[in-house]
Design a protein around this motif. Structure first.
Motif, PDB file in Angstrom:
ATOM      1  N   VAL A 145      11.547 -30.034  -1.794  1.00 30.67           N
ATOM      2  CA  VAL A 145      10.143 -31.333  -1.234  1.00 30.67           C
ATOM      3  C   VAL A 145      10.397 -30.868   0.643  1.00 30.67           C
ATOM      4  N   ARG A 146      12.393 -30.941   0.988  1.00 29.19           N
ATOM      5  CA  ARG A 146      12.310 -30.872   2.341  1.00 29.19           C
ATOM      6  C   ARG A 146      11.791 -29.212   3.325  1.00 29.19           C
ATOM      7  N   ASP A 147      11.538 -28.352   2.274  1.00 30.76           N
ATOM      8  CA  ASP A 147      10.740 -26.976   2.591  1.00 30.76           C
ATOM      9  C   ASP A 147       9.670 -26.615   2.731  1.00 30.76           C
ATOM     10  N   GLY A 148       8.253 -27.793   1.671  1.00 23.80           N
ATOM     11  CA  GLY A 148       7.544 -27.819   1.336  1.00 23.80           C
ATOM     12  C   GLY A 148       6.934 -28.566   2.997  1.00 23.80           C
ATOM     13  N   ALA A 186       4.939 -18.904   2.674  1.00 18.83           N
ATOM     14  CA  ALA A 186       4.212 -20.077   1.393  1.00 18.83           C
ATOM     15  C   ALA A 186       4.121 -18.178   0.733  1.00 18.83           C
ATOM     16  N   VAL A 187       4.340 -17.452   1.011  1.00 20.35           N
ATOM     17  CA  VAL A 187       4.639 -16.217  -0.033  1.00 20.35           C
ATOM     18  C   VAL A 187       5.389 -16.786  -1.042  1.00 20.35           C
ATOM     19  N   GLN A 188       6.825 -16.929  -0.276  1.00 22.08           N
ATOM     20  CA  GLN A 188       8.022 -16.848  -0.552  1.00 22.08           C
ATOM     21  C   GLN A 188       7.751 -18.902  -1.764  1.00 22.08           C
ATOM     22  N   SER A 189       7.188 -19.518  -1.051  1.00 25.21           N
ATOM     23  CA  SER A 189       7.623 -20.822  -2.278  1.00 25.21           C
ATOM     24  C   SER A 189       6.055 -20.759  -3.047  1.00 25.21           C
ATOM     25  N   LEU A 190       4.974 -19.663  -2.963  1.00 30.01           N
ATOM     26  CA  LEU A 190       4.819 -19.394  -4.503  1.00 30.01           C
ATOM     27  C   LEU A 190       5.156 -18.879  -5.401  1.00 30.01           C
ATOM     28  N   ALA A 191       5.603 -17.474  -4.732  1.00 34.21           N
ATOM     29  CA  ALA A 191       6.754 -17.112  -6.055  1.00 34.21           C
ATOM     30  C   ALA A 191       7.888 -17.855  -6.643  1.00 34.21           C
ATOM     31  N   HIS A 192       8.658 -18.533  -5.566  1.00 32.29           N
ATOM     32  CA  HIS A 192       9.457 -19.521  -6.199  1.00 32.29           C
ATOM     33  C   HIS A 192       9.022 -20.645  -7.431  1.00 32.29           C
ATOM     34  N   GLU A 312      17.255 -24.317  -5.139  1.00 36.29           N
ATOM     35  CA  GLU A 312      16.718 -24.702  -5.026  1.00 36.29           C
ATOM     36  C   GLU A 312      15.459 -24.348  -4.046  1.00 36.29           C
ATOM     37  N   ARG A 313      16.833 -23.768  -3.233  1.00 34.15           N
ATOM     38  CA  ARG A 313      15.399 -23.491  -1.772  1.00 34.15           C
ATOM     39  C   ARG A 313      13.995 -22.650  -2.068  1.00 34.15           C
ATOM     40  N   MET A 314      12.670 -23.009  -1.434  1.00 36.06           N
ATOM     41  CA  MET A 314      11.750 -21.932  -1.838  1.00 36.06           C
ATOM     42  C   MET A 314      11.106 -21.000  -1.042  1.00 36.06           C
ATOM     43  N   SER A 316      13.613 -19.581   2.452  1.00 35.98           N
ATOM     44  CA  SER A 316      14.637 -18.835   3.694  1.00 35.98           C
ATOM     45  C   SER A 316      14.313 -19.126   5.029  1.00 35.98           C
ATOM     46  N   LEU A 317      13.743 -19.618   5.635  1.00 32.62           N
ATOM     47  CA  LEU A 317      13.052 -19.996   7.274  1.00 32.62           C
ATOM     48  C   LEU A 317      13.930 -18.962   8.282  1.00 32.62           C
ATOM     49  N   LYS A 318      15.043 -18.362   8.102  1.00 30.93           N
ATOM     50  CA  LYS A 318      15.666 -17.674   8.718  1.00 30.93           C
ATOM     51  C   LYS A 318      14.991 -16.481   8.304  1.00 30.93           C
ATOM     52  N   GLY A 319      15.254 -16.039   7.207  1.00 30.90           N
ATOM     53  CA  GLY A 319      15.111 -14.986   6.944  1.00 30.90           C
ATOM     54  C   GLY A 319      13.071 -14.404   6.993  1.00 30.90           C
ATOM     55  N   ALA A 320      12.699 -15.528   6.645  1.00 31.28           N
ATOM     56  CA  ALA A 320      10.771 -15.172   7.523  1.00 31.28           C
ATOM     57  C   ALA A 320      10.777 -14.727   8.181  1.00 31.28           C
ATOM     58  N   ALA A 321      11.212 -15.489   9.199  1.00 36.33           N
ATOM     59  CA  ALA A 321      11.131 -15.482  11.060  1.00 36.33           C
ATOM     60  C   ALA A 321      11.807 -14.418  11.435  1.00 36.33           C
ATOM     61  N   ALA A 322      12.965 -13.499  10.860  1.00 34.68           N
ATOM     62  CA  ALA A 322      13.634 -12.370  10.898  1.00 34.68           C
ATOM     63  C   ALA A 322      12.400 -11.754  10.675  1.00 34.68           C
ATOM     64  N   VAL A 323      11.731 -11.487  10.098  1.00 31.87           N
ATOM     65  CA  VAL A 323      10.818 -10.423   9.432  1.00 31.87           C
ATOM     66  C   VAL A 323       9.891 -10.820  10.718  1.00 31.87           C
ATOM     67  N   ALA A 324       9.448 -12.001  10.856  1.00 33.48           N
ATOM     68  CA  ALA A 324       8.057 -12.169  11.992  1.00 33.48           C
ATOM     69  C   ALA A 324       8.242 -11.367  13.211  1.00 33.48           C
ATOM     70  N   ALA A 325       9.582 -11.362  13.299  1.00 31.88           N
ATOM     71  CA  ALA A 325      10.551 -11.340  15.028  1.00 31.88           C
ATOM     72  C   ALA A 325       9.804 -10.143  14.860  1.00 31.88           C
TER      73      ALA A 325
END
Length: 426
Positions: A145-148, A186-192, A312-314, A316-325
């Motif tokens: 829910v928090r991730d959403g 979004a892609v990570q969330s759908l996969a989760h 339970e996390r949908m 990883s914000l840090k992981g996605a931010a690292a990839v975007a960076a």
């Protein structure tokens, strides 16, 4: 005069008929929950139908005050009904639905398809009460829910506020950067959610597909480590590695759509064909592999920055931010080399970037000012370099047996994509 008015009469009759249909559709669902006796709910089939037709009729008169008066009257009915409700959990669903039904009737005079779609959507929401409550209260977990909420805030609040202009040449666009971050999340969330909805016996395939959206190279390395440590067989892990390449091909289209949509006309056929071949080959390897140790290998490896199966996390914000960076950083590097060395610098930067991250390197190509032929050649070379990088990674981490199972499918789908890209080049 009657002939001139005839089209208007037909249009008005059609509007009222659609409004009646919308009201009946919503009213059927509410009638089933209305109950009987003195304690029954505010409105049912007839009330919703009449309210919707009233809204359409008021709007057809083109008297703005009458439309507002009707809305106030329906709202007042809802307030009175809620005040008189003596149940333990009165709620306001029917009251709000009644007011929205009136507005749907008004909307019928402006757009019949939109009004009908809104009525259908409202009926679905009302009919799905138990399932929606069960989904939110029992199926969704607090971290999800928090991730959403974080993802919704990023898409609905942060993204529209980002300036949509590059800060240095064609690169460093804040809107594109946030869009890429939202896309990864979004892609990570759908996969989760997909992993939770499907059976556990598909864990290897699903986790590999999910991890590939973040880093296929890192997924192949993690699967190879499982082979080297004896936690799973080489064939099964090679199949998972190929399935992560499916995500690479699909994300290639997503990056192109986000950075330079004009590239989609050239990339869609090579990317989809390569993804289909990798998927068929990967599933063949997974299905034919021994079952022992199947679930002990990986479940979205942590090295990619995606959550593990036990979490339970949908996303990883840090992981996605690292990839975007990383995507942004390699774009900056490639653009700097292009300014310094021209087309040769762009080519060198693209090939160096493809060793680490294919999507970052190609995003720089998509955003460059190279002519179409030169840019397409850079994309083809980057695909080959990236496949070579994955092969070396698989051999160094997983060993020769792992590479033997992985390499044929890896190079087959890469060469297929490169060949099709050469055929469609303009």
């Amino acid at each position: 005069m009657p002939e001139l008015n005839h089209p208007l009469l037909v249009s008005a009759a059609l509007t009222l008929a659609v409004a009646l249909g919308c009201g009946l559709l919503i009213g059927v669902e509410r009638e089933r929950r209305k109950g009987v006796g003195p304690g029954r709910a505010l409105a049912g089939l007839r009330s919703f139908a009449l309210v919707c037709v009233t809204g359409a009729a008021a709007a057809l008169t083109q008297i703005d005050g009458l439309v507002v008066a009707g809305a106030l009257f329906v709202g007042a009915l809802g307030v009175v009904a809620y005040w008189r409700d003596r149940s333990d959990d009165p709620g306001i669903t029917t009251e709000v639905a009644l007011l929205l039904t009136y507005l749907i009737g008004v909307l019928c005079t402006w757009s019949l398809p939109l009004a009908a779609a809104l009525a259908a959507a409202l009926t679905v929401v009302l009919a799905g009460r138990e399932r929606m409550h069960r989904f939110v209260s029992h199926w969704l977990k607090p971290a999800e829910v928090r991730d959403g909420i974080v993802l919704a805030a990023l898409v609905l609040l942060a993204l529209p506020l980002m300036p949509d202009r590059p800060l240095w040449g064609p690169v460093l666009n804040p809107h594109v950067m946030v869009q890429l971050l939202a896309l990864l999340l979004a892609v990570q969330s759908l996969a989760h959610l997909g992993r939770r909805l499907l059976a556990a016996r598909h864990a290897v395939a699903l986790s590999s597909l999910a991890s590939g959206f973040v880093s296929s190279t890192a997924t192949i390395a993690t699967l190879g480590l499982a082979v080297r440590e004896g936690r799973s067989g080489a064939r099964l892990m090679a199949g998972g590695g190929l399935l992560s390449c499916v995500s690479t091909q699909m994300q290639l289209l997503l990056v192109a759509a986000a950075v330079q949509p004009a590239w989609l006309s050239r990339l869609w056929m090579p990317a989809l064909a390569g993804a289909a071949l990798a998927a068929i080959w990967g599933f063949w390897l997974v299905r034919g592999a021994p079952a022992e140790g199947e679930l002990g290998a990986v479940s979205t490896p942590r090295v990619e920055g995606a959550p593990g199966a036990g979490e339970e996390r949908m996303f990883s914000l840090k992981g996605a931010a690292a990839v975007a960076a990383l995507l942004t950083g390699i774009q900056l590097l490639v653009h700097a080399l292009e300014l310094w060395l021209g087309a040769a610098g762009l080519m060198v930067g693209t090939l160096l970037g493809a060793l680490a991250d294919l999507h970052a390197a190609l995003a720089a190509v998509f955003a460059s000012s190279l002519p179409a032929s030169g840019a397409q050649q850079a994309v083809m070379l980057a695909l080959g370099v990236h496949a070579f990088s994955k092969s070396v990674t698989a051999w160094l981490v997983g060993g020769a047996q792992y590479l033997v199972w992985l390499a044929p499918g890896l190079w087959a789908h890469t060469l297929l994509g490169v060949t099709l890209l050469a055929i469609v080049r303009s």
